[in-house]
Scaffold this motif. Structure first.
Motif, short mmCIF file in Angstrom:
data_model
loop_
_atom_site.label_atom_id
_atom_site.label_comp_id
_atom_site.label_asym_id
_atom_site.label_seq_id
_atom_site.Cartn_x
_atom_site.Cartn_y
_atom_site.Cartn_z
N GLY A 155 133.19 80.08 29.26
CA GLY A 155 133.01 80.86 30.48
C GLY A 155 132.25 80.17 31.57
O GLY A 155 131.67 80.84 32.44
N ALA A 156 132.23 78.84 31.58
CA ALA A 156 131.55 78.09 32.63
C ALA A 156 132.17 76.70 32.74
O ALA A 156 132.77 76.21 31.79
CB ALA A 156 130.06 77.97 32.34
N VAL A 157 132.03 76.09 33.90
CA VAL A 157 132.39 74.69 34.07
C VAL A 157 131.11 73.89 33.84
O VAL A 157 130.20 73.93 34.66
CB VAL A 157 132.98 74.42 35.46
CG1 VAL A 157 133.21 72.93 35.67
CG2 VAL A 157 134.29 75.19 35.64
N SER A 158 131.04 73.21 32.72
CA SER A 158 129.82 72.51 32.32
C SER A 158 130.11 71.05 32.04
O SER A 158 131.07 70.72 31.34
CB SER A 158 129.23 73.15 31.06
OG SER A 158 128.95 74.53 31.27
N GLY A 159 129.27 70.17 32.57
CA GLY A 159 129.43 68.75 32.30
C GLY A 159 128.64 67.93 33.30
O GLY A 159 128.15 68.45 34.30
N PRO A 160 128.54 66.63 33.06
CA PRO A 160 127.81 65.75 33.98
C PRO A 160 128.70 65.30 35.13
O PRO A 160 128.99 64.12 35.30
CB PRO A 160 127.41 64.58 33.07
CG PRO A 160 128.52 64.50 32.07
CD PRO A 160 128.96 65.91 31.83
N TYR A 161 129.14 66.26 35.94
CA TYR A 161 130.13 65.97 36.97
C TYR A 161 129.52 65.45 38.26
O TYR A 161 130.16 64.70 39.00
CB TYR A 161 130.93 67.24 37.28
CG TYR A 161 131.79 67.73 36.15
CD1 TYR A 161 132.90 67.00 35.73
CD2 TYR A 161 131.51 68.91 35.49
CE1 TYR A 161 133.71 67.45 34.70
CE2 TYR A 161 132.30 69.37 34.45
CZ TYR A 161 133.39 68.64 34.06
OH TYR A 161 134.19 69.08 33.03
N GLY A 162 128.29 65.88 38.59
CA GLY A 162 127.72 65.50 39.87
C GLY A 162 128.54 66.07 41.01
O GLY A 162 129.22 67.08 40.88
N GLY A 163 128.49 65.38 42.14
CA GLY A 163 129.21 65.87 43.31
C GLY A 163 130.51 65.15 43.57
O GLY A 163 131.12 65.33 44.63
N GLY A 164 130.96 64.34 42.61
CA GLY A 164 132.20 63.60 42.80
C GLY A 164 133.40 64.53 42.92
O GLY A 164 133.54 65.50 42.18
N ARG A 165 134.26 64.23 43.86
CA ARG A 165 135.47 65.03 44.07
C ARG A 165 136.62 64.45 43.26
O ARG A 165 136.74 63.23 43.09
CB ARG A 165 135.85 65.07 45.55
CG ARG A 165 134.83 65.82 46.39
CD ARG A 165 135.24 65.92 47.85
NE ARG A 165 134.27 66.75 48.59
CZ ARG A 165 134.33 68.07 48.67
NH1 ARG A 165 135.35 68.71 48.10
NH2 ARG A 165 133.42 68.75 49.32
N VAL A 166 137.48 65.35 42.77
CA VAL A 166 138.66 64.95 42.00
C VAL A 166 139.87 65.67 42.55
O VAL A 166 139.85 66.89 42.75
CB VAL A 166 138.49 65.29 40.49
CG1 VAL A 166 139.74 64.87 39.72
CG2 VAL A 166 137.26 64.60 39.93
N ALA A 167 140.94 64.93 42.79
CA ALA A 167 142.18 65.52 43.31
C ALA A 167 143.07 65.92 42.13
O ALA A 167 144.14 65.34 41.89
CB ALA A 167 142.90 64.53 44.22
N TYR A 168 142.61 66.92 41.37
CA TYR A 168 143.36 67.39 40.20
C TYR A 168 144.79 67.76 40.60
O TYR A 168 145.05 68.24 41.70
CB TYR A 168 142.67 68.60 39.58
CG TYR A 168 141.47 68.27 38.73
CD1 TYR A 168 141.62 67.74 37.45
CD2 TYR A 168 140.19 68.48 39.22
CE1 TYR A 168 140.52 67.44 36.67
CE2 TYR A 168 139.07 68.19 38.44
CZ TYR A 168 139.24 67.67 37.17
OH TYR A 168 138.15 67.37 36.41
N VAL A 169 145.72 67.58 39.63
CA VAL A 169 147.12 67.89 39.87
C VAL A 169 147.61 68.87 38.81
O VAL A 169 147.16 68.84 37.66
CB VAL A 169 147.98 66.60 39.87
CG1 VAL A 169 147.96 65.92 38.51
CG2 VAL A 169 149.41 66.88 40.31
N ASP A 170 148.51 69.74 39.21
CA ASP A 170 149.15 70.67 38.28
C ASP A 170 150.15 69.88 37.43
O ASP A 170 150.96 69.11 37.97
CB ASP A 170 149.87 71.76 39.07
CG ASP A 170 150.39 72.90 38.22
OD1 ASP A 170 150.51 72.74 36.98
OD2 ASP A 170 150.68 73.97 38.80
N ALA A 171 150.13 70.09 36.12
CA ALA A 171 151.09 69.41 35.25
C ALA A 171 152.54 69.73 35.65
O ALA A 171 153.44 68.93 35.39
CB ALA A 171 150.85 69.81 33.80
#
Length: 276
Positions: A155-171
């Motif tokens: 129920g959360a987005v958890s991880g060492p992501y920082g502020g980096g942006r990602v251009a996620y794509v739909d499969a």
């Protein structure tokens, strides 16, 4: 005839529907006969770890979608390298003219886990078959609902992501690119960097999902991963990949989906709407 491997996965299930809708001749490779029946298309039972079954699956095939599972916490070379290299060799022996491989975002020999593995497979593919295309997506939007990470973790987005942006794509869009390359006229050998239409931070994604965002330190993330029983070396490599992502290496937005399919890729909001 097209052979679709990974046919019940995030990309394969969309590709199967697209090829069926276009009336393209294809068969799906499945490990389980019942799952093959549920696909509602021509299928063959086989396994990357069973060379004889792969040889049978390749009979009469001239185009191949090469896709399989990712990295595993096992010692030595990643199993996916052997599996896909053997599949490429089977395709070469069967006279397959074009292989479309699902790879990773800009793999390099110094990368870790599946990203490094994809680089190794790419080298073998380019040296083995006359025609090849490499689909290199950033990361899949579906990952927030599958696997052990992100939203699925609790129920959360958890991880060492920082502020980096990602251009996620739909499969779905990766499948559409694969369909275009598998059914369209022959094109030159090339790698395609595939992204969605926008680069988002993980905090922005959490807001779209309506869940909290927990930006962990590498130490916190490492402890959480080790608590799952993952070996230290595997955790270290995962943290390397997180750091690479957090540095913004996946923030570029490309036009590949539009170039190959003639339409824009789905945004994260559109992906969530389609999922609903």
């Amino acid at each position: 005839m097209i052979l679709v491997t990974g046919s019940t996965g995030s990309i394969g299930r969309h590709l199967v529907r697209m090829l069926a809708g276009e009336g393209a001749p294809f068969r799906a490779l499945v490990r389980d006969e019942e799952r093959g029946r549920r696909l509602g298309c021509d299928f063959v039972v086989g396994d990357f770890d069973d060379p004889d079954s792969m040889a049978r699956a390749m009979e009469g095939v001239d185009r191949l979608l090469l896709n399989s599972g990712g990295a595993l916490p096992v010692a030595g070379p990643q199993p996916m390298v052997r599996q896909q290299v053997d599949a490429v060799d089977a395709a070469r022996r069967a006279g397959v003219a074009r292989v479309v491989k699902v790879s990773a975002w800009r793999p390099l020999p110094g990368s870790k886990l599946s990203v490094r593995a994809h680089w190794e497979i790419e080298q073998h593919l380019a040296a083995s078959v006359p025609g090849w295309s490499l689909l290199r997506p950033t990361g899949f939007m579906q990952n927030f609902f599958t696997g052990e990470g992100g939203f699925a973790a609790g129920g959360a987005v958890s991880g060492p992501y920082g502020g980096g942006r990602v251009a996620y794509v739909d499969a779905y869009d990766v499948a559409a690119c694969a369909a275009a390359l598998l059914t369209g006229p022959a094109v030159g050998n090339a790698a395609y960097d595939i992204t969605g239409p926008e680069a988002l931070t993980h905090e922005e994604i959490a807001a779209k999902l309506g869940v909290p965002f927990h930006d962990q330190t590498p130490r916190e993330a490492g402890a959480a991963l080790r608590s799952q029983g993952l070996p230290d070396w595997f955790v270290d490599d995962l943290l390397w990949l997180y750091a690479d992502m957090g540095s913004g290496t996946m923030s570029e937005v490309t036009t590949v989906v539009r170039d190959l399919t003639g339409r824009d890729p789905r945004s994260f909001d559109e992906f969530l709407a389609a999922r609903a």
